[in-house]
Design a protein around this motif. Structure first.
Motif, PDB file in Angstrom:
ATOM      1  N   ALA A 129      -1.758  -1.750 -25.400  1.00 23.26           N
ATOM      2  CA  ALA A 129      -1.259  -0.780 -26.385  1.00 23.26           C
ATOM      3  C   ALA A 129       0.270  -0.726 -26.397  1.00 23.26           C
ATOM      4  O   ALA A 129       0.871  -0.464 -27.438  1.00 23.26           O
ATOM      5  CB  ALA A 129      -1.840   0.600 -26.096  1.00 23.26           C
ATOM      6  N   ASP A 130       0.897  -0.990 -25.255  1.00 24.41           N
ATOM      7  CA  ASP A 130       2.365  -0.952 -25.169  1.00 24.41           C
ATOM      8  C   ASP A 130       3.028  -2.039 -26.010  1.00 24.41           C
ATOM      9  O   ASP A 130       4.199  -1.918 -26.353  1.00 24.41           O
ATOM     10  CB  ASP A 130       2.825  -1.121 -23.717  1.00 24.41           C
ATOM     11  CG  ASP A 130       2.445   0.049 -22.837  1.00 24.41           C
ATOM     12  OD1 ASP A 130       2.213   1.151 -23.376  1.00 24.41           O
ATOM     13  OD2 ASP A 130       2.375  -0.154 -21.602  1.00 24.41           O
ATOM     14  N   THR A 131       2.302  -3.088 -26.337  1.00 32.51           N
ATOM     15  CA  THR A 131       2.882  -4.222 -27.061  1.00 32.51           C
ATOM     16  C   THR A 131       2.964  -3.982 -28.571  1.00 32.51           C
ATOM     17  O   THR A 131       3.654  -4.723 -29.267  1.00 32.51           O
ATOM     18  CB  THR A 131       2.055  -5.497 -26.820  1.00 32.51           C
ATOM     19  OG1 THR A 131       0.738  -5.332 -27.363  1.00 32.51           O
ATOM     20  CG2 THR A 131       1.966  -5.827 -25.338  1.00 32.51           C
TER      21      THR A 131
ATOM     22  N   SER B  71     -11.453 -11.752 -31.037  1.00 36.45           N
ATOM     23  CA  SER B  71     -12.418 -10.717 -30.659  1.00 36.45           C
ATOM     24  C   SER B  71     -12.077 -10.118 -29.292  1.00 36.45           C
ATOM     25  O   SER B  71     -12.360  -8.946 -29.034  1.00 36.45           O
ATOM     26  CB  SER B  71     -13.834 -11.278 -30.651  1.00 36.45           C
ATOM     27  OG  SER B  71     -13.960 -12.304 -29.678  1.00 36.45           O
ATOM     28  N   THR B  72     -11.452 -10.896 -28.435  1.00 33.80           N
ATOM     29  CA  THR B  72     -11.021 -10.392 -27.133  1.00 33.80           C
ATOM     30  C   THR B  72      -9.943  -9.327 -27.320  1.00 33.80           C
ATOM     31  O   THR B  72      -9.931  -8.321 -26.611  1.00 33.80           O
ATOM     32  CB  THR B  72     -10.479 -11.544 -26.258  1.00 33.80           C
ATOM     33  OG1 THR B  72     -11.506 -12.533 -26.117  1.00 33.80           O
ATOM     34  CG2 THR B  72     -10.049 -11.056 -24.889  1.00 33.80           C
ATOM     35  N   LEU B  73      -9.046  -9.540 -28.294  1.00 33.69           N
ATOM     36  CA  LEU B  73      -8.005  -8.541 -28.560  1.00 33.69           C
ATOM     37  C   LEU B  73      -8.609  -7.213 -28.991  1.00 33.69           C
ATOM     38  O   LEU B  73      -8.123  -6.152 -28.595  1.00 33.69           O
ATOM     39  CB  LEU B  73      -7.037  -9.042 -29.639  1.00 33.69           C
ATOM     40  CG  LEU B  73      -6.109 -10.180 -29.257  1.00 33.69           C
ATOM     41  CD1 LEU B  73      -5.186 -10.508 -30.418  1.00 33.69           C
ATOM     42  CD2 LEU B  73      -5.313  -9.856 -28.017  1.00 33.69           C
ATOM     43  N   SER B  74      -9.662  -7.277 -29.789  1.00 31.55           N
ATOM     44  CA  SER B  74     -10.328  -6.042 -30.219  1.00 31.55           C
ATOM     45  C   SER B  74     -10.868  -5.277 -29.016  1.00 31.55           C
ATOM     46  O   SER B  74     -10.734  -4.057 -28.935  1.00 31.55           O
ATOM     47  CB  SER B  74     -11.471  -6.363 -31.182  1.00 31.55           C
ATOM     48  OG  SER B  74     -10.977  -6.956 -32.340  1.00 31.55           O
ATOM     49  N   ARG B  75     -11.455  -6.013 -28.097  1.00 27.55           N
ATOM     50  CA  ARG B  75     -11.984  -5.382 -26.887  1.00 27.55           C
ATOM     51  C   ARG B  75     -10.844  -4.806 -26.047  1.00 27.55           C
ATOM     52  O   ARG B  75     -10.941  -3.706 -25.515  1.00 27.55           O
ATOM     53  CB  ARG B  75     -12.805  -6.387 -26.079  1.00 27.55           C
ATOM     54  CG  ARG B  75     -13.595  -5.755 -24.961  1.00 27.55           C
ATOM     55  CD  ARG B  75     -14.515  -6.727 -24.240  1.00 27.55           C
ATOM     56  NE  ARG B  75     -13.744  -7.722 -23.501  1.00 27.55           N
ATOM     57  CZ  ARG B  75     -13.682  -9.027 -23.798  1.00 27.55           C
ATOM     58  NH1 ARG B  75     -14.355  -9.488 -24.832  1.00 27.55           N
ATOM     59  NH2 ARG B  75     -12.974  -9.863 -23.079  1.00 27.55           N
ATOM     60  N   TRP B  76      -9.725  -5.555 -25.943  1.00 28.61           N
ATOM     61  CA  TRP B  76      -8.573  -5.073 -25.174  1.00 28.61           C
ATOM     62  C   TRP B  76      -8.020  -3.784 -25.766  1.00 28.61           C
ATOM     63  O   TRP B  76      -7.572  -2.908 -25.038  1.00 28.61           O
ATOM     64  CB  TRP B  76      -7.477  -6.133 -25.130  1.00 28.61           C
ATOM     65  CG  TRP B  76      -7.766  -7.293 -24.233  1.00 28.61           C
ATOM     66  CD1 TRP B  76      -8.910  -7.532 -23.517  1.00 28.61           C
ATOM     67  CD2 TRP B  76      -6.895  -8.383 -23.962  1.00 28.61           C
ATOM     68  NE1 TRP B  76      -8.804  -8.691 -22.825  1.00 28.61           N
ATOM     69  CE2 TRP B  76      -7.576  -9.257 -23.080  1.00 28.61           C
ATOM     70  CE3 TRP B  76      -5.636  -8.738 -24.392  1.00 28.61           C
ATOM     71  CZ2 TRP B  76      -7.011 -10.423 -22.603  1.00 28.61           C
ATOM     72  CZ3 TRP B  76      -5.071  -9.902 -23.916  1.00 28.61           C
ATOM     73  CH2 TRP B  76      -5.754 -10.736 -23.027  1.00 28.61           C
ATOM     74  N   LYS B  77      -8.029  -3.672 -27.111  1.00 24.04           N
ATOM     75  CA  LYS B  77      -7.542  -2.449 -27.751  1.00 24.04           C
ATOM     76  C   LYS B  77      -8.414  -1.260 -27.357  1.00 24.04           C
ATOM     77  O   LYS B  77      -7.912  -0.188 -27.045  1.00 24.04           O
ATOM     78  CB  LYS B  77      -7.550  -2.596 -29.274  1.00 24.04           C
ATOM     79  CG  LYS B  77      -6.420  -3.409 -29.819  1.00 24.04           C
ATOM     80  CD  LYS B  77      -6.517  -3.495 -31.323  1.00 24.04           C
ATOM     81  CE  LYS B  77      -5.518  -4.476 -31.886  1.00 24.04           C
ATOM     82  NZ  LYS B  77      -5.656  -4.636 -33.331  1.00 24.04           N
ATOM     83  N   LYS B  78      -9.730  -1.454 -27.384  1.00 21.47           N
ATOM     84  CA  LYS B  78     -10.659  -0.373 -27.051  1.00 21.47           C
ATOM     85  C   LYS B  78     -10.511   0.050 -25.591  1.00 21.47           C
ATOM     86  O   LYS B  78     -10.548   1.228 -25.265  1.00 21.47           O
ATOM     87  CB  LYS B  78     -12.097  -0.802 -27.301  1.00 21.47           C
ATOM     88  CG  LYS B  78     -12.450  -0.946 -28.758  1.00 21.47           C
ATOM     89  CD  LYS B  78     -13.866  -1.445 -28.905  1.00 21.47           C
ATOM     90  CE  LYS B  78     -14.137  -1.824 -30.351  1.00 21.47           C
ATOM     91  NZ  LYS B  78     -15.410  -2.534 -30.506  1.00 21.47           N
TER      92      LYS B  78
END
Length: 156
Positions: free
Chosen positions: A49-51, A74-81
């Motif tokens: 989220a800091d990025t 799709s990994t980024l979506s998971r990282w956001k959650k």
């Protein structure tokens, strides 16, 4: 502010040779309770989220960010959650990008002018767009060299 230490037989002594890692950051500033030990900087990691402010400024899409981080979108979506904490290597890469933004805003005088340069094809960079080049570590280095040349008076 410069913080550095040289190791001697009796331990660390204060010097002024090594710059503070956060002193040349634009979006990512030093924590308010800086620790004077260099090892504290080696443990710096940021959450995904800091990025967001940096990637928004650079105009990166989810696909661009996934290419930069070498993961599937799709990994980024998971990282956001999950608000994933990034590895130190990814953190360093992102902080290097932020240093480029700091240098560029300082050279151009405003975020808007630097952003215009970042998103315009550049002859000295092989007719490539600097913001696109920054997604690659080698391209990031070339963009930094171009900014350094401009800071010394060369036109790019």
């Amino acid at each position: 502010m410069t913080i550095s230490y040289t190791y001697t037989l009796s331990g660390y002594r204060d010097t002024s040779d090594v710059p503070d890692l956060f002193s040349y950051q634009y979006f990512f500033k030093a924590p308010s309770d800086k620790v004077a030990e260099p090892s504290a900087y080696m443990e710096v990691s940021m959450s995904f989220a800091d990025t967001k402010p940096l990637f928004d400024y650079l105009g990166y899409s989810q696909h661009d960010v996934s290419e930069l981080m070498e993961v599937d979108p799709s990994t980024l979506s998971r990282w956001k959650k999950e608000d994933k904490t990034l590895t130190r290597l990814l953190t360093k890469s992102i902080m290097d990008m932020d240093k480029i933004v700091f240098k560029g805003v300082r050279i151009f005088g405003s975020e808007a002018l630097f952003s215009e340069w970042l998103h315009t094809s550049n002859v000295s960079l092989g007719d490539r767009i600097p913001a696109d080049m920054m997604r690659d570590p080698y391209g990031l280095e070339l963009v930094e060299e171009a900014l350094e040349a401009m800071s010394w008076g060369n036109f790019m």
